[in-house]
Scaffold this motif. Structure first.
Motif, PDB file in Angstrom:
ATOM      1  N   ALA A 209       0.425  -1.143  -0.293  1.00 24.89           N
ATOM      2  CA  ALA A 209      -0.397   0.230  -0.259  1.00 24.89           C
ATOM      3  C   ALA A 209       0.675   1.009  -0.475  1.00 24.89           C
ATOM      4  O   ALA A 209       1.792   1.829   0.591  1.00 24.89           O
ATOM      5  CB  ALA A 209      -0.852  -0.300   1.475  1.00 24.89           C
ATOM      6  N   ASN A 210       0.697   1.998  -1.023  1.00 23.46           N
ATOM      7  CA  ASN A 210       0.864   3.606  -1.144  1.00 23.46           C
ATOM      8  C   ASN A 210       2.872   3.493  -0.898  1.00 23.46           C
ATOM      9  O   ASN A 210       3.492   4.310  -0.328  1.00 23.46           O
ATOM     10  CB  ASN A 210       0.460   4.091  -0.418  1.00 23.46           C
ATOM     11  N   PRO A 211       3.662   2.806  -1.542  1.00 28.91           N
ATOM     12  CA  PRO A 211       4.897   2.595  -1.911  1.00 28.91           C
ATOM     13  C   PRO A 211       5.524   4.446  -2.184  1.00 28.91           C
ATOM     14  O   PRO A 211       4.528   4.383  -3.182  1.00 28.91           O
ATOM     15  CB  PRO A 211       5.441   1.465  -1.841  1.00 28.91           C
ATOM     16  N   ASP A 277      -3.701  10.795  -2.210  1.00 34.39           N
ATOM     17  CA  ASP A 277      -1.466  10.379  -2.290  1.00 34.39           C
ATOM     18  C   ASP A 277      -0.852  10.870  -3.356  1.00 34.39           C
ATOM     19  O   ASP A 277      -0.425   9.601  -4.560  1.00 34.39           O
ATOM     20  CB  ASP A 277      -1.573   8.701  -1.754  1.00 34.39           C
ATOM     21  N   ASN A 278      -1.815  11.771  -3.707  1.00 39.62           N
ATOM     22  CA  ASN A 278      -0.919  12.440  -4.828  1.00 39.62           C
ATOM     23  C   ASN A 278       0.241  13.455  -4.837  1.00 39.62           C
ATOM     24  O   ASN A 278      -0.173  14.426  -6.014  1.00 39.62           O
ATOM     25  CB  ASN A 278      -2.766  12.617  -6.258  1.00 39.62           C
ATOM     26  N   ASP A 279       0.271  13.415  -3.745  1.00 44.34           N
ATOM     27  CA  ASP A 279       1.562  14.864  -3.409  1.00 44.34           C
ATOM     28  C   ASP A 279       2.763  14.966  -3.997  1.00 44.34           C
ATOM     29  O   ASP A 279       2.953  13.673  -2.903  1.00 44.34           O
ATOM     30  CB  ASP A 279       1.094  15.729  -2.160  1.00 44.34           C
ATOM     31  N   PRO A 280       3.325  15.149  -4.890  1.00 43.76           N
ATOM     32  CA  PRO A 280       4.405  15.475  -5.486  1.00 43.76           C
ATOM     33  C   PRO A 280       6.017  16.160  -4.370  1.00 43.76           C
ATOM     34  O   PRO A 280       6.897  15.666  -4.348  1.00 43.76           O
ATOM     35  CB  PRO A 280       5.470  16.570  -6.627  1.00 43.76           C
ATOM     36  N   ASN A 281       5.191  16.989  -3.440  1.00 46.34           N
ATOM     37  CA  ASN A 281       6.416  17.480  -1.985  1.00 46.34           C
ATOM     38  C   ASN A 281       5.579  17.101  -1.167  1.00 46.34           C
ATOM     39  O   ASN A 281       6.287  17.529  -0.194  1.00 46.34           O
ATOM     40  CB  ASN A 281       5.742  18.810  -2.593  1.00 46.34           C
ATOM     41  N   HIS A 282       5.353  15.162  -1.064  1.00 45.09           N
ATOM     42  CA  HIS A 282       5.443  14.639   0.628  1.00 45.09           C
ATOM     43  C   HIS A 282       6.828  14.808   0.656  1.00 45.09           C
ATOM     44  O   HIS A 282       7.856  14.795   0.264  1.00 45.09           O
ATOM     45  CB  HIS A 282       4.758  13.759   0.420  1.00 45.09           C
ATOM     46  N   ARG A 283       6.342  15.194   2.703  1.00 40.79           N
ATOM     47  CA  ARG A 283       7.529  14.927   3.280  1.00 40.79           C
ATOM     48  C   ARG A 283       8.503  13.760   2.919  1.00 40.79           C
ATOM     49  O   ARG A 283       9.638  13.788   2.703  1.00 40.79           O
ATOM     50  CB  ARG A 283       7.268  15.339   4.267  1.00 40.79           C
ATOM     51  N   ARG A 298       2.877   9.384  -5.369  1.00 40.66           N
ATOM     52  CA  ARG A 298       2.793   7.322  -4.843  1.00 40.66           C
ATOM     53  C   ARG A 298       1.375   6.904  -6.277  1.00 40.66           C
ATOM     54  O   ARG A 298       1.889   6.264  -6.327  1.00 40.66           O
ATOM     55  CB  ARG A 298       2.714   7.564  -4.004  1.00 40.66           C
ATOM     56  N   LEU A 299       0.540   7.995  -6.697  1.00 45.14           N
ATOM     57  CA  LEU A 299      -0.657   7.171  -6.636  1.00 45.14           C
ATOM     58  C   LEU A 299       0.158   7.520  -8.909  1.00 45.14           C
ATOM     59  O   LEU A 299      -0.455   6.256  -9.072  1.00 45.14           O
ATOM     60  CB  LEU A 299      -1.865   8.224  -6.953  1.00 45.14           C
ATOM     61  N   GLU A 300       0.349   8.155  -9.030  1.00 42.80           N
ATOM     62  CA  GLU A 300       0.966   8.178 -10.808  1.00 42.80           C
ATOM     63  C   GLU A 300       2.156   6.986 -10.276  1.00 42.80           C
ATOM     64  O   GLU A 300       1.372   6.291 -11.950  1.00 42.80           O
ATOM     65  CB  GLU A 300       1.836   9.466 -10.971  1.00 42.80           C
ATOM     66  N   ARG A 301       2.631   6.969  -9.732  1.00 46.50           N
ATOM     67  CA  ARG A 301       3.836   5.456  -9.910  1.00 46.50           C
ATOM     68  C   ARG A 301       3.396   4.433  -9.475  1.00 46.50           C
ATOM     69  O   ARG A 301       3.395   3.172 -10.351  1.00 46.50           O
ATOM     70  CB  ARG A 301       5.098   5.770  -8.539  1.00 46.50           C
ATOM     71  N   ALA A 302       1.812   4.591  -8.987  1.00 45.72           N
ATOM     72  CA  ALA A 302       1.439   3.137  -8.837  1.00 45.72           C
ATOM     73  C   ALA A 302       0.641   3.067  -9.888  1.00 45.72           C
ATOM     74  O   ALA A 302       0.406   1.548 -10.071  1.00 45.72           O
ATOM     75  CB  ALA A 302       0.423   2.955  -7.806  1.00 45.72           C
ATOM     76  N   ARG A 303      -0.247   3.734 -10.761  1.00 46.91           N
ATOM     77  CA  ARG A 303      -0.810   3.191 -11.858  1.00 46.91           C
ATOM     78  C   ARG A 303       0.017   2.518 -13.109  1.00 46.91           C
ATOM     79  O   ARG A 303      -0.142   2.350 -13.930  1.00 46.91           O
ATOM     80  CB  ARG A 303      -1.612   4.813 -12.458  1.00 46.91           C
ATOM     81  N   GLY A 304       1.723   3.699 -12.783  1.00 41.18           N
ATOM     82  CA  GLY A 304       2.157   2.863 -14.168  1.00 41.18           C
ATOM     83  C   GLY A 304       3.199   1.687 -14.337  1.00 41.18           C
ATOM     84  O   GLY A 304       2.574   1.040 -14.703  1.00 41.18           O
ATOM     85  N   TYR A 305       2.782   1.534 -12.379  1.00 44.26           N
ATOM     86  CA  TYR A 305       3.143   0.179 -12.490  1.00 44.26           C
ATOM     87  C   TYR A 305       2.397  -0.691 -12.650  1.00 44.26           C
ATOM     88  O   TYR A 305       3.078  -1.705 -13.433  1.00 44.26           O
ATOM     89  CB  TYR A 305       3.820  -0.748 -10.862  1.00 44.26           C
ATOM     90  N   TRP A 306       1.408  -0.632 -11.768  1.00 39.68           N
ATOM     91  CA  TRP A 306       0.030  -1.453 -13.122  1.00 39.68           C
ATOM     92  C   TRP A 306       0.038  -1.891 -14.358  1.00 39.68           C
ATOM     93  O   TRP A 306      -0.078  -2.530 -14.427  1.00 39.68           O
ATOM     94  CB  TRP A 306      -1.453  -1.049 -12.355  1.00 39.68           C
ATOM     95  N   HIS A 307       0.511  -0.317 -15.219  1.00 41.25           N
ATOM     96  CA  HIS A 307       0.259  -0.347 -16.282  1.00 41.25           C
ATOM     97  C   HIS A 307       1.446  -1.349 -16.983  1.00 41.25           C
ATOM     98  O   HIS A 307       1.428  -1.890 -17.903  1.00 41.25           O
ATOM     99  CB  HIS A 307       0.214   0.981 -17.029  1.00 41.25           C
ATOM    100  N   TYR A 308       2.540  -1.128 -16.381  1.00 41.10           N
ATOM    101  CA  TYR A 308       4.168  -1.686 -16.644  1.00 41.10           C
ATOM    102  C   TYR A 308       3.698  -3.520 -16.631  1.00 41.10           C
ATOM    103  O   TYR A 308       4.129  -4.394 -17.047  1.00 41.10           O
ATOM    104  CB  TYR A 308       5.008  -1.523 -15.947  1.00 41.10           C
TER     105      TYR A 308
END
Length: 399
Positions: A209-211, A277-283, A298-308
């Motif tokens: 979840a949310n890596p 979970d889509n803040d590009p500046n999250h601490r 994180r959200l875009e990375r998760a979506r990208g990995y699922w498509h991958y």
């Protein structure tokens, strides 16, 4: 086709009674007990647990362990706060209606260099974030050489799979959020005990979840046109481990990306991503260029990995189909020479993946709300959605 996904979706649609919900329940919460020092393969390690694992490991044994049927490892994030993750997991367990008598919750707590005041004396210590990727512990007396954090999970899994200590255990679930999800994801890819555990009849699952990042099996990364190798002038080492296959940790036993994915595809993995979970500046977001190559948040990375993964599945299915078709055509041609009626088309069965991906609506970087969501409660505790009253809703995303 994702076999595990379809089974999970069927569970989501089941109907049953109503359980008032979850992490946000103020009534009757659990506080963490003192951590326990468990002895593993040549070293001691701190964990939080709802059963006495120290007494269980003694020569006198522990009668409670004979009742445990399911083990849930809940992995902390980069703050190494196993006590808080344990507390959250126990509150969610209560909300689920499951009994703590037959469910063993274990929160491993990887000691970090800033944790000298926590009493983890004589135990392995990692750098602040080194444990998240499988780095080895710092050299010290009493610590096995090259002790990877991934091996610690092996040793914990083998401990609870010991039928002499836990005769009724039939399921092991590795669960992680944020930095813990980074470790659990890489463990799901790289570990060599999954097959052994399943051969003993154990149901082994992983919840990621949310890596901040994922492990890619090739040099490709998400791009405007799908997937392509990343620009090395922007990030020269983007394909190094922990993001890719280069300079891989020794724990992987020199397996190639292709070998690793073929094996990983058959393991039961649930990805959960919060739509907020889509803040590009999250601490605590990984902002290294290797992570940025996977997406801006994180959200875009998760979506990208699922498509991958869908791309890899398609490529593998084509490879398998081509090989099967070639063998079949060779046999059919030989048979057809003897009997033309046998020259028939050959069907190729689809390749099955055991992975699924769900998005948790309106939830950000919050482990209690992620695991307290409808799909989180199902993935972690096996609770049907119809039994979760107030948790956030989820959406199953097809590949």
């Amino acid at each position: 086709m994702h076999l595990f996904k379809h089974a999970f979706t069927a569970l989501l649609l089941t109907t049953a009674g109503y359980i008032a919900c979850t992490a946000t329940l103020a009534a009757e919460t659990t506080s963490a007990p003192a951590w326990q020092r468990v002895h593993l393969a040549g070293y001691d390690f701190p964990v939080y647990a709802n059963h006495d694992l120290v007494a269980d490991g003694s020569k006198d044994g522990n009668k409670d362990s004979s009742k445990i049927r399911e083990v849930i490892f809940i992995q902390h994030g980069i703050q190494r706060n196993g006590d808080e993750y344990y507390t959250a997991a126990m509150n969610l367990l209560k909300a689920s209606g499951r009994s703590g008598q037959d469910v063993l919750i274990i929160a491993p707590n990887f000691p970090g260099t800033p944790d000298a005041d926590k009493g983890f004396i004589g135990m392995p210590v990692w750098t602040v974030q080194g444990w998240t990727g499988g780095d080895v512990a710092q050299a010290a007396a009493g610590v096995p050489a090259d002790l990877s954090s991934l091996r610690v999970l092996d040793d914990l899994a083998l401990m609870v799979a010991d039928k002499k200590r836990f005769p009724l255990v039939s399921k092991i679930n590795f669960v992680g959020h944020s930095g813990g999800a980074q470790l659990i994801h890489r463990y799901a890819v790289l570990n060599h005990v999954d097959d052994r555990l399943r051969s003993q009849g154990l149901d082994v699952q992983y919840v990621v979840a949310n890596p901040s990042s994922y492990l890619y099996f090739t040099s490709d990364r998400p791009s405007a046109k799908g997937f392509a190798p990343y620009d090395t002038t922007v990030c020269a080492n983007y394909d190094d481990y922990r993001y890719g296959m280069q300079h891989m940790v020794a724990y992987a036993n020199k397996m190639s990306g292709d070998e690793l994915y073929r094996r990983y595809q058959k393991r039961q993995v649930t990805y959960l991503a919060g739509t907020s979970d889509n803040d590009p500046n999250h601490r605590v977001l990984d902002k290294s260029c290797g992570a940025e190559a996977e997406g801006p948040n994180r959200l875009e990375r998760a979506r990208g990995y699922w498509h991958y993964e869908a791309l890899l599945d398609t490529q593998l299915a084509a490879q398998v189909a081509g090989k099967v078709q070639a063998r079949a055509e060779s046999k059919t041609t030989a048979a057809a020479n003897a009997n033309p009626a046998l020259a028939l088309p050959v069907g190729i069965p689809p390749l099955m993946s055991m992975h699924q991906y769900l998005e948790v609506n309106g939830v950000g970087h919050d482990q209690e709300r992620m695991f307290g969501s409808q799909c989180g409660m199902q993935a972690v505790f096996g609770v049907a959605v119809s039994d979760v009253g107030k948790g956030a809703t989820c959406k199953v995303v097809n590949p």
